[in-house]
Design an enzyme around this catalytic site. Sequence first.
Site, mmCIF file in Angstrom:
data_model
loop_
_atom_site.group_PDB
_atom_site.id
_atom_site.type_symbol
_atom_site.label_atom_id
_atom_site.label_comp_id
_atom_site.label_asym_id
_atom_site.label_seq_id
_atom_site.Cartn_x
_atom_site.Cartn_y
_atom_site.Cartn_z
ATOM 1 C CG ASP A 1 1.516 -1.121 14.393
ATOM 2 O OD1 ASP A 1 0.668 -2.031 14.320
ATOM 3 O OD2 ASP A 1 2.001 -0.559 13.395
ATOM 4 C CG ASP B 1 -2.595 -3.380 14.426
ATOM 5 O OD1 ASP B 1 -3.057 -2.320 13.956
ATOM 6 O OD2 ASP B 1 -1.546 -3.905 14.039
ATOM 7 C CD GLU B 2 -1.321 2.118 13.791
ATOM 8 O OE1 GLU B 2 -0.999 3.297 13.808
ATOM 9 O OE2 GLU B 2 -1.739 1.537 12.781
HETATM 10 P P1 TTP Z 1 -1.187 -2.739 10.119
HETATM 11 O O1 TTP Z 1 -0.795 -2.450 11.548
HETATM 12 O O2 TTP Z 1 -1.002 -1.660 9.109
HETATM 13 O O3 TTP Z 1 -0.380 -3.998 9.584
HETATM 14 P P2 TTP Z 1 0.046 -5.316 10.329
HETATM 15 O O4 TTP Z 1 -0.252 -5.264 11.805
HETATM 16 O O5 TTP Z 1 -0.578 -6.487 9.638
HETATM 17 O O6 TTP Z 1 1.595 -5.379 10.053
HETATM 18 P P3 TTP Z 1 2.762 -4.515 10.735
HETATM 19 O O7 TTP Z 1 3.644 -5.512 11.406
HETATM 20 O O8 TTP Z 1 3.434 -3.826 9.604
HETATM 21 O O9 TTP Z 1 2.111 -3.558 11.701
HETATM 22 O O10 TTP Z 1 -2.701 -3.170 10.058
HETATM 23 C C1 TTP Z 1 -3.325 -3.916 11.103
HETATM 24 C C2 TTP Z 1 -4.319 -4.895 10.499
HETATM 25 O O11 TTP Z 1 -5.275 -4.212 9.696
HETATM 26 C C3 TTP Z 1 -3.675 -5.931 9.599
HETATM 27 O O12 TTP Z 1 -3.191 -7.059 10.309
HETATM 28 C C4 TTP Z 1 -4.802 -6.278 8.666
HETATM 29 C C5 TTP Z 1 -5.621 -5.007 8.558
HETATM 30 N N1 TTP Z 1 -5.299 -4.316 7.284
HETATM 31 C C6 TTP Z 1 -6.106 -4.562 6.178
HETATM 32 O O13 TTP Z 1 -7.098 -5.304 6.275
HETATM 33 N N2 TTP Z 1 -5.781 -3.962 4.973
HETATM 34 C C7 TTP Z 1 -4.700 -3.115 4.832
HETATM 35 O O14 TTP Z 1 -4.451 -2.585 3.727
HETATM 36 C C8 TTP Z 1 -3.869 -2.864 5.987
HETATM 37 C C9 TTP Z 1 -2.667 -1.955 5.887
HETATM 38 C C10 TTP Z 1 -4.213 -3.492 7.184
HETATM 39 MG MG MG Z 2 0.254 -3.594 12.951
#
Ligand code: TTP
Ligand code: MG
Length: 357
Positions: free
Chosen positions: A11, A106-107
């Site tokens: 992730d 991203d996951e």
């Molecule tokens: P996430 O992996 O949930 O968040 P992140 O990568 O930004 O942060 P973390 O370090 O906690 O993993 O989501 C991946 C991408 O998806 C994030 O960069 C932006 C998008 N996203 C949205 O557009 N709206 C949302 O509510 C969430 C949770 C994510």
């Molecule tokens: Mg993320």
Amino acid sequence: MPGHRKIIHCDADCFYAAIEIRDNPYLRGRPVAVGGSSERRGVISTCNYEARRYGVHSAMASAQALSLCPELILLPGNMEKYKLASAVMRNIFCDYTELVEPLSLDEAYLDVTHANAHNGSATRIAEEIRQRVFEQLHITISAGVAPSKFLAKIASDWNKPDGLFVITPQQAERFIHELPVRKIHGVGRVTAEKLHTLGITTCADLKRFGLERLNRQFGSFGERLYQLSMGIDQRQVKPDRVRKSLSVEHTYAKDLIDADACLEQLPDLLQQLQHRLGKLAQDYDIKKAFVKVKFNDFHSTTLERDGTRDRLEDYRSLLREALQRDNKPVRLLGIGVRFDCSENTLESPAIPQLDLF
Ligand code: TTP
Ligand code: MG
């Protein structure tokens, strides 16, 4: 270890924001968010860890984020760049195993049980993946290594950002025993509170509470919770497959008493749906929209229509019609879209939203 699976969950850290900061060094060290502008009632997609210190988080109204952190730098974002970075990551994952299941841009889960690299050491594979992503994309990702999807996902979050956490099969039982229930994917704030009122804080408490009572309190989700508390999670890592639909749903703490109360929930649901659509690894053609309504006697109904799209007015008219099928308070509302699958569009399966109340 014969018999044990080796799952890696990867992730990226504050993904959209990380890409923006990478491309503009001025942003480094400053609080940065990607999202819609506050004048247009936009919301935050994500923000970096500097901004998180002010309490800013995903899905928060941009106006609120700016009031919490006035120096926040709010950027509109660039999906093309994020999709490109996502494809590069996926290529790296596929160097180790064919069993790669993307969950969003991203996951992803990887099953490396039979991987050859590093003599099959999942830990070293995960380290190498993190390093290669950093070298090629100049962003960091966190990874979790564990014998199941359930634990791998929790593990990737454990040392975030830029972290690796490994749960060996030997450590799994102890880890689960002490694991707070709120760490379980699908246990949101409301469910966690309900569990706490039942005296359940950790997975050990879940186990003690017992299958029967969990089932009575939470239905099939209770069964699932019980299995997880026993360390049972046989879900396989499923590589890309055709995605036919995407939906979000919510079960309300208090039943919605009339049509107006239901219609009022639509903008929130639509925003969640559009967020999930935005996170899909590729573009799809929407063929129709649908709504799902569960009444307080658990009778549920769905209604869909060709030619509708993910627009508020489409959902309004579908919902009005669906609500006429019964005259009872509503406990759950869902909305979704069906895709045109005539072309071979590939995507991983939906992650169900397990919101219980
Ligand atoms: P996430 O992996 O949930 O968040 P992140 O990568 O930004 O942060 P973390 O370090 O906690 O993993 O989501 C991946 C991408 O998806 C994030 O960069 C932006 C998008 N996203 C949205 O557009 N709206 C949302 O509510 C969430 C949770 C994510
Ligand atoms: Mg993320």
